[in-house]
Design an enzyme around this catalytic site. Structure first.
Site, PDB file in Angstrom:
ATOM      1  N   LYS A 192     119.424 -16.477   0.687  1.00  0.00           N
ATOM      2  CA  LYS A 192     120.396 -17.448   0.178  1.00  0.00           C
ATOM      3  C   LYS A 192     120.544 -17.280  -1.327  1.00  0.00           C
ATOM      4  O   LYS A 192     119.637 -17.593  -2.088  1.00  0.00           O
ATOM      5  CB  LYS A 192     119.902 -18.872   0.450  1.00  0.00           C
ATOM      6  CG  LYS A 192     120.972 -19.902   0.189  1.00  0.00           C
ATOM      7  CD  LYS A 192     120.422 -21.271  -0.065  1.00  0.00           C
ATOM      8  CE  LYS A 192     120.146 -21.522  -1.517  1.00  0.00           C
ATOM      9  NZ  LYS A 192     121.306 -21.328  -2.400  1.00  0.00           N
ATOM     10  N   GLU A 237     107.979 -18.890  -7.288  1.00  0.00           N
ATOM     11  CA  GLU A 237     108.060 -18.441  -8.695  1.00  0.00           C
ATOM     12  C   GLU A 237     108.924 -19.454  -9.417  1.00  0.00           C
ATOM     13  O   GLU A 237     110.130 -19.514  -9.191  1.00  0.00           O
ATOM     14  CB  GLU A 237     108.699 -17.048  -8.763  1.00  0.00           C
ATOM     15  CG  GLU A 237     107.874 -15.951  -8.132  1.00  0.00           C
ATOM     16  CD  GLU A 237     106.511 -15.811  -8.760  1.00  0.00           C
ATOM     17  OE1 GLU A 237     106.327 -16.200  -9.924  1.00  0.00           O
ATOM     18  OE2 GLU A 237     105.599 -15.337  -8.068  1.00  0.00           O
ATOM     19  N   CYS A 263     113.225 -16.489 -16.971  1.00  0.00           N
ATOM     20  CA  CYS A 263     112.018 -17.300 -16.759  1.00  0.00           C
ATOM     21  C   CYS A 263     110.955 -16.928 -17.785  1.00  0.00           C
ATOM     22  O   CYS A 263     110.108 -17.730 -18.140  1.00  0.00           O
ATOM     23  CB  CYS A 263     111.509 -17.119 -15.351  1.00  0.00           C
ATOM     24  SG  CYS A 263     111.380 -15.409 -14.908  1.00  0.00           S
ATOM     25  N   GLU A 317     111.575 -27.002 -19.997  1.00  0.00           N
ATOM     26  CA  GLU A 317     112.306 -25.738 -19.930  1.00  0.00           C
ATOM     27  C   GLU A 317     113.802 -26.008 -20.129  1.00  0.00           C
ATOM     28  O   GLU A 317     114.396 -26.786 -19.398  1.00  0.00           O
ATOM     29  CB  GLU A 317     112.078 -25.106 -18.553  1.00  0.00           C
ATOM     30  CG  GLU A 317     112.748 -23.781 -18.399  1.00  0.00           C
ATOM     31  CD  GLU A 317     112.537 -23.183 -17.018  1.00  0.00           C
ATOM     32  OE1 GLU A 317     112.644 -23.910 -16.023  1.00  0.00           O
ATOM     33  OE2 GLU A 317     112.270 -21.969 -16.947  1.00  0.00           O
TER      34      GLU A 317
HETATM   35  P1  NAD Z   1     117.095 -23.957  -8.881  1.00  0.00           P
HETATM   36  O1  NAD Z   1     115.738 -24.458  -8.565  1.00  0.00           O
HETATM   37  O2  NAD Z   1     118.157 -24.937  -9.199  1.00  0.00           O
HETATM   38  O3  NAD Z   1     117.668 -23.083  -7.671  1.00  0.00           O
HETATM   39  C1  NAD Z   1     116.966 -21.982  -7.153  1.00  0.00           C
HETATM   40  C2  NAD Z   1     117.427 -21.727  -5.743  1.00  0.00           C
HETATM   41  O4  NAD Z   1     116.974 -22.810  -4.928  1.00  0.00           O
HETATM   42  C3  NAD Z   1     118.940 -21.671  -5.574  1.00  0.00           C
HETATM   43  O5  NAD Z   1     119.263 -20.730  -4.579  1.00  0.00           O
HETATM   44  C4  NAD Z   1     119.268 -23.076  -5.120  1.00  0.00           C
HETATM   45  O6  NAD Z   1     120.485 -23.146  -4.417  1.00  0.00           O
HETATM   46  C5  NAD Z   1     118.073 -23.383  -4.232  1.00  0.00           C
HETATM   47  N1  NAD Z   1     117.794 -24.807  -4.053  1.00  0.00           N
HETATM   48  C6  NAD Z   1     118.139 -25.827  -4.867  1.00  0.00           C
HETATM   49  N2  NAD Z   1     117.682 -26.988  -4.362  1.00  0.00           N
HETATM   50  C7  NAD Z   1     117.022 -26.693  -3.220  1.00  0.00           C
HETATM   51  C8  NAD Z   1     116.300 -27.457  -2.272  1.00  0.00           C
HETATM   52  N3  NAD Z   1     116.169 -28.777  -2.387  1.00  0.00           N
HETATM   53  N4  NAD Z   1     115.719 -26.818  -1.230  1.00  0.00           N
HETATM   54  C9  NAD Z   1     115.814 -25.477  -1.121  1.00  0.00           C
HETATM   55  N5  NAD Z   1     116.497 -24.707  -1.977  1.00  0.00           N
HETATM   56  C10 NAD Z   1     117.092 -25.300  -3.023  1.00  0.00           C
HETATM   57  O7  NAD Z   1     116.876 -22.879 -10.018  1.00  0.00           O
HETATM   58  P2  NAD Z   1     117.989 -22.079 -10.781  1.00  0.00           P
HETATM   59  O8  NAD Z   1     118.640 -23.098 -11.685  1.00  0.00           O
HETATM   60  O9  NAD Z   1     118.822 -21.289  -9.838  1.00  0.00           O
HETATM   61  O10 NAD Z   1     117.134 -21.039 -11.620  1.00  0.00           O
HETATM   62  C11 NAD Z   1     116.539 -21.369 -12.804  1.00  0.00           C
HETATM   63  C12 NAD Z   1     115.088 -21.700 -12.582  1.00  0.00           C
HETATM   64  O11 NAD Z   1     114.438 -20.612 -11.945  1.00  0.00           O
HETATM   65  C13 NAD Z   1     114.353 -21.899 -13.898  1.00  0.00           C
HETATM   66  O12 NAD Z   1     113.461 -22.972 -13.771  1.00  0.00           O
HETATM   67  C14 NAD Z   1     113.591 -20.597 -14.062  1.00  0.00           C
HETATM   68  O13 NAD Z   1     112.439 -20.652 -14.856  1.00  0.00           O
HETATM   69  C15 NAD Z   1     113.262 -20.271 -12.659  1.00  0.00           C
HETATM   70  N6  NAD Z   1     112.967 -18.854 -12.551  1.00  0.00           N
HETATM   71  C16 NAD Z   1     111.679 -18.480 -12.368  1.00  0.00           C
HETATM   72  C17 NAD Z   1     111.356 -17.132 -12.280  1.00  0.00           C
HETATM   73  C18 NAD Z   1     109.934 -16.703 -12.054  1.00  0.00           C
HETATM   74  O14 NAD Z   1     109.728 -15.535 -11.763  1.00  0.00           O
HETATM   75  N7  NAD Z   1     108.954 -17.550 -12.167  1.00  0.00           N
HETATM   76  C19 NAD Z   1     112.366 -16.167 -12.365  1.00  0.00           C
HETATM   77  C20 NAD Z   1     113.683 -16.593 -12.554  1.00  0.00           C
HETATM   78  C21 NAD Z   1     113.973 -17.939 -12.647  1.00  0.00           C
END
Ligand code: NAD
Length: 493
Positions: free
Chosen positions: A174, A248, A282, A381
Site C-alpha cells: 500500500k 520503522e 527519517c 519530528e
Molecule cells: P504516516 O504514518 O502518515 O503514513 C505511513 C503509511 O501508513 C502510509 O502508507 C499511510 O497511508 C499509512 N497509514 C496511515 N494511517 C494508518 C493506519 N491507521 N493504519 C495503517 N496504515 C496507516 O507517515 P508518512 O507521513 O507517510 O511518512 C512520514 C513518517 O515516516 C515520518 O514520521 C518519518 O520519520 C517516517 N519514516 C521513517 C523511516 C524509517 O526508516 N524509520 C523512513 C521513512 C519515513
C-alpha cells in the site's frame, strides 16, 4: 492531463470494488495529475486472497529462479529510469536531479542486492546431546503486508518489496495515498514477470486500507515505515491477529559538532542533513548541537551555505530543493515554525516562499538558533526543511541532550578525535551513529531505530531478510530405536 490509474490485484489492473476514486496532485503547483482507485477493506480482501492463493507456489519456487526474476525487474527499472524519475518528481516534488541520480538507481540497486544475497540464506545445525539430525531452517513467512510512506515513494517501497519477494513471500503493498503513482507504474512495467497474485498494490486512505491490512487474517506480517503514531495504532490493532510487525518510525536525529571539528565539513553535512529531500528524510538532522566555542562560526557558515540552495521547480535540473510532498504538510510545517517563534527560538533564515512559488507546497529552508531542549521544535519530528541549533559545553551534556527525546533513529558526531567519537558511539541511543558524515545509508547497511523510532528487525542489509523469514526447527532421530526413553533425554542410551 489527468491520468487514470488502477490498482493491481491478482495480476490484473482493476478499479476499486466501490468504483470510487480520488485525485492525486502535483505539489509544485497544486494541479491534479491523476485519478486513483479509492480502495477499502473489500479490495484488501481481494488482494490478500490472491496473495494467499499464490504463496505456496512462490515459496516453493527455487530461490535461484526468484533471484533471476528480481534481476529482470532491476533491468526494467534501469531501462525506464527517466520515465520513473519524472513521475516521482511530478507526484512527490523531489528535484529531478535527485530522482534521476539517486532514487531510481537506488531502487534498482536494492532489487539487485536482494536477488544476490537471498541465494546465500543459510540454516543452522543444532549441536543437540542426542543422536539426531537437528536443524533450524528459514522459510518464508507467507503474505507480507507492506505499508509505505510518501517521503521516498518508490525507494521506501523497494526496501520492503525486494527482500520480501526474494525471501519467498507474496506481497500486498500500500503506497501512501498522496504518492501512489510510481508504485503503480512499477506494477505496470513488471506485469507478467511475477506469477499472478505474488505482487499486489492497493491504493486508498491509510486509515482504511492500512487498517484492513492489519486486521486481515490472511496477511501474516506488516512492515510499516511511517510515523510513530501510525506505528502505535498498528501495534494496538495487530494484537487481534498476533501479527509479526516490523516498524520503522519517526526520528529526531541529533547532529553534534564538537569544538575540534572541521567546521566547514560539518556545515556541508548539516546542509545535506537538514535540507536533502526538503528535510523529509527519517534520517534528517533535525536538531544541531554545537559546542559554544565554535557555535557562532558554525551558524554563520551554515546560514551562508543554506542561502545558496536553489529552491524552485523540481523539474528544473538546477533545482536543489523542491516543495514538500503535499499542501497539508506545508501547513503542518508552517505551524511548527510559528510554534518555534512563539517558544522563543530565533529564526535566522526562513520566511514565506516568493510569489511565483506560492501555489505550490513550498517551505523555504528555515534555521532557528537559541533552541532549548524543552522546545516543541527540538522534541517533535517536523519532517520538513526546518533546523534548530542549540549550544552545549561538555561532551557528557551533548550526549544527554542527544538522548533527550523519545526517538533513537540516526545521529552524527563531528570531531577529529576518534577517542572522543567513541564515547559518543557508545553513549548515543540510536540505531545509527555517523562520524563526520550524516545520512548515507546503503543496501549493505542495516537501518532502523531504537526507543520510539521502531521495533522489529532492520531494513536493508541481510537483516532485512529476517523480517520475511521464519525459523522452523526440525529434529530427525538417528537412533532407529522404536522405544525411546521417556526421561533420560540427555543420555538416552
Ligand atoms: P504516516 O504514518 O502518515 O503514513 C505511513 C503509511 O501508513 C502510509 O502508507 C499511510 O497511508 C499509512 N497509514 C496511515 N494511517 C494508518 C493506519 N491507521 N493504519 C495503517 N496504515 C496507516 O507517515 P508518512 O507521513 O507517510 O511518512 C512520514 C513518517 O515516516 C515520518 O514520521 C518519518 O520519520 C517516517 N519514516 C521513517 C523511516 C524509517 O526508516 N524509520 C523512513 C521513512 C519515513
Amino acid at each position: 492531463m489527468v491520468d487514470e490509474y488502477r490498482m493491481f490485484i491478482d495480476g490484473e489492473f482493476v478499479g476499486s470494488h466501490s468504483g470510487t476514486t480520488y485525485e492525486v496532485t502535483n505539489p509544485a503547483n497544486g494541479g491534479v495529475i491523476a485519478r486513483v482507485p479509492k480502495g477499502d477493506a473489500e479490495d484488501v480482501k481481494a488482494a490478500a486472497d490472491a496473495a494467499y492463493g499464490a504463496k505456496g507456489k512462490w515459496a516453493n519456487t527455487h530461490v535461484s529462479e526468484r533471484s533471476r526474476i528480481l534481476l529482470k525487474i532491476a533491468d526494467i527499472l534501469r531501462a525506464n529510469a527517466d520515465r520513473l524519475a519524472e513521475l516521482e518528481t511530478l507526484n512527490h516534488g523531489s528535484p529531478i536531479r535527485k530522482t534521476k541520480n539517486f532514487d531510481i538507481p537506488s531502487v534498482a540497486d536494492v532489487f539487485e542486492y536482494y536477488a544476490e544475497i537471498a541465494r546465500a540464506t543459510l540454516g543452522e545445525v543444532n549441536p543437540v546431546p542426542v543422536p539426531a539430525l537437528d536443524v533450524t531452517i528459514k522459510e518464508p513467512v507467507g503474505v507480507a503486508g507492506l505499508i509505505i510512506p510518501w517521503n521516498f515513494p518508490l525507494l521506501m517501497a523497494a526496501w520492503k518489496i525486494a527482500p520480501a519477494l526474494a525471501a519467498g513471500n507474496t506481497v500486498v503493498a500500500k503506497p501512501a495515498s498522496v504518492t501512489p503513482l510510481t508504485l503503480l507504474e512499477f506494477a505496470r512495467l513488471t506485469k507478467g514477470l511475477l506469477p499472478k497474485g505474488v505482487f499486489n498494490v492497493i491504493t486508498g486512505p491509510g486509515g482504511v486500507v492500512g487498517n484492513a491490512m492489519v486486521l486481515n487474517e490472511r496477511i501474516d506480517l506488516i512492515s510499516l515505515t511511517g510515523s510513530t503514531e501510525t506505528g502505535q495504532s498498528i501495534m494496538d490493532m495487530a494484537s487481534r491477529t498476533v501479527k509479526r510487525l516490523a516498524l520503522e518510525l519517526g526520528g529526531k536525529n541529533p547532529l553534534i559538532v564538537l569544538d575540534d571539528a572541521d567546521v566547514e565539513a560539518a556545515v556541508e553535512g548539516a546542509v545535506m542533513g537538514s535540507f536533502f529531500n526538503s528535510g523529509q528524510v527519517c534520517a534528517t538532522s533535525s536538531r544541531i548541537y554545537v559546542h559554544e566555542s565554535v557555535h557562532d562560526e558554525f551558524v554563520r557558515k551554515f546560514v551562508e551555505a543554506t542561502k545558496k540552495l536553489v529552491v524552485g521547480d523540481p523539474m528544473d535540473p538546477g533545482t536543489d530543493m523542491g516543495p514538500v510532498a503535499y499542501m497539508e504538510h506545508r501547513r503542518n510545517i508552517e505551524r511548527y515554525i510559528e510554534i518555534g517563534v512563539k517558544e522563543g527560538a530565533k529564526m535566522v533564515l526562513g520566511g514565506p516562499p516568493p510569489a511565483e512559488l506560492s501555489k505550490g507546497a513550498y517551505v523555504m529552508p528555515t534555521i532557528f538558533v537559541d533552541g532549548r531542549q524543552d522546545m516543541t521544535i527540538v522534541q517533535e519530528e517536523i519532517f520538513g526543511p526546518v533546523e534548530v541549533v542549540l549550544k552545549f559545553r561538555t561532551d557528557d551534556e551533548a550526549i544527554e541532550m542527544a538522548n533527550g527525546t523519545r526517538y533513537g533513529l540516526g545521529s552524527s558526531v563531528w570531531t577529529r578525535d576518534i577517542a572522543r567519537a567513541a564515547k559518543f558511539i557508545r553513549g548515543i541511543e540510536a540505531g545509527t551513529v555517523w562520524v563526520n558524515e550524516h545520512i548515507p545509508v546503503f543496501p549493505e547497511t542495516p537501518w532502523g531505530g531504537f526507543k520510539m523510532s521502531g521495533t522489529g528487525t532492520k531494513e536493508l542489509s541481510p537483516h532485512a531478510l529476517d523480517t520475511y523469514l521464519r525459523l522452523k526447527h526440525i529434529s530427525i532421530d538417528l537412533t532407529g530405536l522404536k522405544k525411546k526413553p521417556w526421561y533420560n533425554i540427555v543420555n538416552p542410551h
